[in-house]
Design an enzyme around this catalytic site. Structure first.
Site, PDB file in Angstrom:
ATOM      1  N   ASN A  45       0.821  -1.207   0.000  1.00 55.36           N
ATOM      2  CA  ASN A  45       0.000   0.000   0.000  1.00 55.36           C
ATOM      3  C   ASN A  45       0.858   1.262   0.000  1.00 55.36           C
ATOM      4  O   ASN A  45       1.076   1.873  -1.038  1.00 55.36           O
ATOM      5  CB  ASN A  45      -0.950  -0.003   1.201  1.00 55.36           C
ATOM      6  CG  ASN A  45      -2.121   0.948   1.027  1.00 55.36           C
ATOM      7  OD1 ASN A  45      -1.978   2.023   0.470  1.00 55.36           O
ATOM      8  ND2 ASN A  45      -3.282   0.548   1.498  1.00 55.36           N
ATOM      9  N   ASP A  46       1.385   1.616   1.149  1.00 59.35           N
ATOM     10  CA  ASP A  46       2.106   2.886   1.276  1.00 59.35           C
ATOM     11  C   ASP A  46       3.359   2.942   0.412  1.00 59.35           C
ATOM     12  O   ASP A  46       3.746   4.022  -0.052  1.00 59.35           O
ATOM     13  CB  ASP A  46       2.486   3.130   2.742  1.00 59.35           C
ATOM     14  CG  ASP A  46       1.252   3.128   3.640  1.00 59.35           C
ATOM     15  OD1 ASP A  46       0.235   3.714   3.237  1.00 59.35           O
ATOM     16  OD2 ASP A  46       1.307   2.532   4.727  1.00 59.35           O
TER      17      ASP A  46
END
Length: 471
Positions: A397-398
């Site tokens: 994700n990040d």
């Protein structure tokens, strides 16, 4: 070496020689652990060195009764062996935090035990001994409790987001100053056990307050830092016990942990101070992220993704924590094998802070026997995303969020990321639209080149494998 010469070597000399062998083994272990292809060999060398050190210690003249030690080892060794074999790969960061905390706690207990046996004495303790005892107790206790809080966050026993209280930084500084004051009192000659007890209790409190405000997204950095703390505490214990092997091995761990901490922080585009005091991980939605989230995502199906993968020339797989949660490492390896049968080039893009501990993705994929030469570090793989047909993001994700490059208001702005958004097509395997550990929206999910394949990663990969075989 002649028998006469061997006979002339004293027991102390043999023990010193064994400790030198241990130190050499630890240095070689660190050297081999720096390369995934040799990491297993490094583990064995390090374990052998530890066995040599333990056996040599039993022959120390000061060791009079080893029966209690053997009893404890007979009880604890099977527990440790079972825990190490039974732990799931998703829980490996928690296991590392626990083991690291135990090391720090042991250092603090040894310092207190030595102080109990030595003070108060008719004459003051030597200055180097009192300083070593105080610092070992303080740093070891901080490492122990900090590691326990990190474990609780990783295990989701407490929230992964920063837990703050008003004036926390000033409160923490005041507590740390009080601990140093108590330590100075001991060093100055006020050698009472209750004072060292207060240092340990206060250090335990500081360890908790130190880690609680740090968000789960920063756990790789925190684990590396706490590992360095434990190494320093172990080295100080070596000064307390007058054991050179502990001093050297502790410094090796402390130095490697410090370097790893700096590398992890650099990989996030932030300073160590910002990681420790910035409360990173508080839920934030910036203007650009909000604008992106107001758009729409494009769901896709295994059938469509299978066609894109099977007829592509180059595929980059981006693994993340979601891959570990789904225990899908073997499925992704099988998917890569099927693609390679069709002459599709497959590599894995590894971000330094992907997962919950340093090297988490490397360990995860190594378990599935992914060839080491297919694991590409961020700096090596990023330039090739522009020539990639499909970037397959699995549970990350990040580390693929374009906001790190474009949104100055984002808490991850400036963090180096994998350029998955530069690929011709991006496929994201994800359970739902929840934010990552940084607590922010991911603009990549709303990109016009991105399609979302929702569901459990292992089930989705299994479906993809079946569809590719039928293409």
């Amino acid at each position: 070496m002649t028998p006469g010469l061997l006979a002339s070597i004293s027991r102390t000399d043999w023990i010193s020689l064994a400790y030198i062998v241990t130190i050499i083994c630890f240095i070689l272990a660190l050297r081999f652990l720096s390369n995934p292809a040799n990491a297993r060999k490094g583990n064995w060398i390090g374990a052998f060195g530890m066995v040599v050190a333990v056996v040599a210690t039993f022959f120390q003249p000061s060791v009079k009764d080893i029966a209690p030690v053997l009893i404890v080892m007979a009880i604890s060794a099977p527990v440790g062996a079972y825990a190490a074999r039974a732990v799931k790969m998703t829980a490996m960061p928690q296991m590392v935090a626990l083991f690291n905390g135990v090391g720090g706690g042991a250092a603090a207990l040894i310092a207190f035990a030595d102080f109990h046996n030595s003070a108060p004495a008719p004459a003051r303790l030597p200055l180097n001994s009192s300083i070593s005892v105080v610092l070992s107790a303080l740093i070891g206790s901080i490492s122990f409790m900090g590691s326990m809080v990190a474990f609780a966050k990783l295990q989701e026993l407490i929230g992964g987001r920063p837990i703050q209280y008003p004036g926390q930084q000033y409160g923490n500084l005041a507590l740390l100053a009080a601990l140093f004051g108590l330590g100075l009192a001991i060093v100055a000659g006020y050698e009472h056990q209750w004072v060292l007890g207060l240092v340990i209790i206060g250090s335990l409190a500081f360890g908790a307050l130190f880690v609680l405000p740090i968000g789960g997204a920063d756990m790789p950095v925190v684990i590396a830092l706490l590992n360095a703390f434990t190494g320093v505490a172990t080295a100080l214990t070596g000064f307390v016990l007058h054991q050179n092997v502990l001093i050297v091995s502790g410094m090796l761990v402390g130095a490697s942990g410090t370097l790893l901490t700096l590398m992890m922080a650099r990989a996030m585009g932030r300073s160590v101070a910002n990681v420790l005091f910035g409360a990173f991980g508080t839920l934030q939605v910036t203007g650009e992220a909000l604008a992106a989230s107001s758009g729409s995502v494009r769901p896709t199906t295994p059938e469509d993704v299978a066609v894109m993968l099977a007829y592509g020339q180059r595929v980059i797989i981006v693994p993340g924590y979601g891959l570990a949660v789904a225990q899908a490492q073997h499925a992704v390896r099988e998917l890569a094998t099927e693609l390679e049968k069709r002459n599709v080039e497959v590599v894995y893009a590894i971000h330094p802070v992907a997962g919950r501990m340093p090297g988490h993705m490397n360990v995860l994929l190594a378990e599935a026997n992914v060839p080491y030469d297919q694991l590409k570090e961020m700096d090596e793989v990023n330039p090739s995303f522009d020539q990639t047909d499909v970037a397959l993001v699995i549970g990350a994700n990040d580390v693929v969020n374009p906001a790190a490059r474009t949104d100055k208001a984002s808490p991850i702005y400036g963090m180096p990321i994998l350029n998955a958004d530069h690929a011709k097509t991006v496929i994201v395997l994800k359970r739902g639209m929840s934010a990552g550990f940084a607590g922010i929206e991911n603009e990549l999910f709303y990109d016009k080149r991105t399609s979302m394949l929702f569901g459990d990663a292992k089930a989705s990969l299994t479906s993809l494998i079946g569809e590719i075989k039928n293409v």
